[in-house]
Design an enzyme around this catalytic site. Structure first.
Site, PDB file in Angstrom:
ATOM      1  N   SER A 247     -48.323 -43.536 127.445  1.00 20.83           N
ATOM      2  CA  SER A 247     -48.874 -43.649 126.099  1.00 20.83           C
ATOM      3  C   SER A 247     -48.269 -44.842 125.376  1.00 20.83           C
ATOM      4  CB  SER A 247     -48.599 -42.378 125.310  1.00 20.83           C
ATOM      5  OG  SER A 247     -47.228 -42.319 124.978  1.00 20.83           O
ATOM      6  N   LYS A 248     -48.729 -45.047 124.169  1.00 21.05           N
ATOM      7  CA  LYS A 248     -48.348 -46.235 123.408  1.00 21.05           C
ATOM      8  C   LYS A 248     -46.837 -46.460 123.291  1.00 21.05           C
ATOM      9  CE  LYS A 248     -51.730 -45.518 120.451  1.00 21.05           C
ATOM     10  NZ  LYS A 248     -52.565 -45.457 119.260  1.00 21.05           N
TER      11      LYS A 248
END
Length: 482
Positions: A247-248
């Site tokens: 994820s980010k």
RNA sequence: GGCGCAUUCGUCUAGAGGCCUAGGACACAUCCCUCUCAAGGAUGAGAUCAGGGGUUCGAAUCCCCUAUGCGCUACCA
């Protein structure tokens, strides 16, 4: 070669093109191209609230950048369109109604408050969550706010053979009466996906592992519609370094970020292919052509893979080094132009830039490296700053360094030509003459001229910098030492 | 909690009963090359194949159990 293989990539336009998603698309594409089949892109925009403007464009751009083309889908059309689910609502409505008519589905009027309440009660009582089938046998009809739910068989087992996991089966009893048609008139993934895969004659559904658990729902639906289900293959997911879903917070996750950071599409493709697939016990470098030739589902791994950014860098560096100098120049130029800050050098002199770039070619891990402070700023910026101590070799003192630089400066001044060969012919013997090691002389000059201790080869660097600049900078270094 | 999937060096992986005293790659260490940095070359360290039971003459490979991780369990996909 003709083939009945038809696979699809079905993105939801809810965000940027995640590398995990793109990897799934890539495997589908490789499989299609390997088999001489068709690769289809279908837009699953059934979640109105989460749909974001421009997301689809980004996804398609990510595909294109990697070299993935599609035979049917947005922009190219095809015989099974439209390829956007929001334009197929009538189809889903019809099919869902049929299911209600023949008793495989039912209208549910339960308001969301009630659903939340039963869920809360279930969690409190540590009961397995799920709809309590309150409306299942009420024979309700359509009404604003109603949904259509699937009438799940209460017993039996649904099994299937996954191409990657083998035999997988689930008890129907643990499956929910899931929603087929939402109250806003849009279908859920389950409904739309099954109908479209059938209508578009998809032969193999290759998707991320997170879908494995809902596959029995899909199989049951295929059955209720009288459709023959496609073959399934559930791909391992990609994890971040901490083993959590990528994820980010793990850094770059959009394929376009990698493009913008100067990764080559061919390197990215090669790297992505190896995340969950291997050809043998030693081959690592594959061109797209070789990937297509060799890709088979049998060699896809069943284990989730951690995204190893170090290895990507290594691979990218290798691909960059293998570029011809012209190709490197063409690809690196835009990065040089947008990467160097305003205050360093504007406007950029194209001819000069072209002389600088070859010097960083084999040192760059990404194309963006060509505009980094440590690699090229000194070529464009006369105000180089550095600690005078860097001029002095560990085994020398200030006085010796000063004398050495002054001597070198005097010899350099009278030089007519200022090319690498001439410089080397002058400086190498000079070190002997002064009685220092070549590295000691070169090191001091290197720092004087670049402000750095790690640079491209000195003589080539000086040649590009030019006589005036070099003498000027050496002069300043002498000043620092006095 | 329930259900499902997975488990080989730190990481990506090879391995489909004997070829495995487990191979390759990234990262790491040392050395060589060398004007620095890279690149390249060589060498090394690093996995009792999650653990425990079986099956078998023989198991990383087959079966069972346990543990751990992940996924699903939404009118999200």
């Amino acid at each position: 070669m003709t083939s009945s293989v038809r696979v699809r990539y079905a993105p939801s336009p809810t965000g940027f093109p995640h590398v995990g998603n793109i990897r799934t698309a890539f495997f589908n594409w490789l499989f299609a191209r390997h088999c001489g089949g068709k690769f289809i892109v279908r837009v699953e925009d059934t979640d109105v609230a989460r749909t974001v403007q421009g997301a689809l464009e980004g996804i398609l751009e990510g595909l294109r950048w990697l070299g993935i083309d599609w035979d049917e889908g947005p922009e190219v059309g095809g015989d099974f369109g439209p390829y956007v689910q929001s334009k197929r609502l009538a189809i889903y409505h019809g099919m869902a109604n049929d299911l209600v008519q023949n008793g495989n589905a039912y209208y549910c009027h339960c308001p969301s408050e009630r659903l939340e309440a039963i869920r809360a009660a279930q969690t409190a009582a540590k009961q397995p969550p799920g709809y309590d089938r309150h409306c299942r046998d009420l024979g309700l009809g359509p009404e604003p706010g109603a949904v259509i739910r699937y009438k799940m068989p209460l017993s039996g087992r649904t099994a299937f053979n996954d191409l990657i996991r083998g035999e997988v089966s689930f008890d129907n009893a643990v499956l929910d009466d899931f929603v087929l048609l939402k109250s806003d008139g849009y279908p859920t993934y389950h409904l739309a996906n099954v109908i479209d895969d059938h209508l578009m004659q998809i032969s193999h559904v290759m998707r991320a592992e997170e879908w494995l658990s809902s596959t029995p729902k899909h199989l049951l639906l295929y059955n209720s519609f009288g459709y023959t289900p496609p073959t399934f293959a559930h791909l391992p997911i990609i994890l971040g370094p901490d083993r959590a879903k990528l994820s980010k917070r793990h850094g770059a996750v959009s394929i376009l970020e990698y493009r913008d950071k100067g990764y080559l599409p061919e390197a990215m493709a090669n790297f992505l292919a190896l995340l969950g697939w291997a050809y043998d016990d030693k081959t690592e470098i594959f061109s797209i052509k070789e990937l297509i030739e060799n890709f088979t589902i049998e060699r896809v791994s069943q284990t989730a893979a951690i995204f190893n950014a170090d290895k990507l860098d290594w691979m990218n560096g290798g691909y960059i080094r293998r570029l011809t100098s012209d190709d490197f120049l063409a690809r690196a130029l835009p990065f040089m132009k947008k990467g160097l800050p305003e205050e360093v050098a504007r406007p950029l002199d194209n001819d000069y830039v072209k002389k600088v770039l070859p010097l960083v070619h084999e040192r760059a891990k990404t194309l963006a490296d060509v505009a980094s402070m440590e690699s090229t700023w000194f070529f464009f910026n006369d105000n180089i700053e550095y600690d005078a101590a860097l001029l002095i070799d560990k085994k020398m003192d200030r006085r010796q360094t000063l004398d050495m630089l002054e001597t070198a400066c005097a010899r350099l001044e009278v030089l007519e030509a200022f090319d690498a060969a001439t410089l080397e012919a002058l400086l190498r013997p000079l070190a002997d003459e002064i009685g220092v090691k070549a590295g000691q002389l070169f090191g001091a000059i290197r720092t004087a001229v670049t402000g750095l201790t790690a640079t491209p080869p000195l003589f080539q660097t000086m040649e590009v910098l030019g006589k005036t600049t070099c003498l000027d900078r050496i002069g300043k270094a002498i000043g620092k030492l006095r």
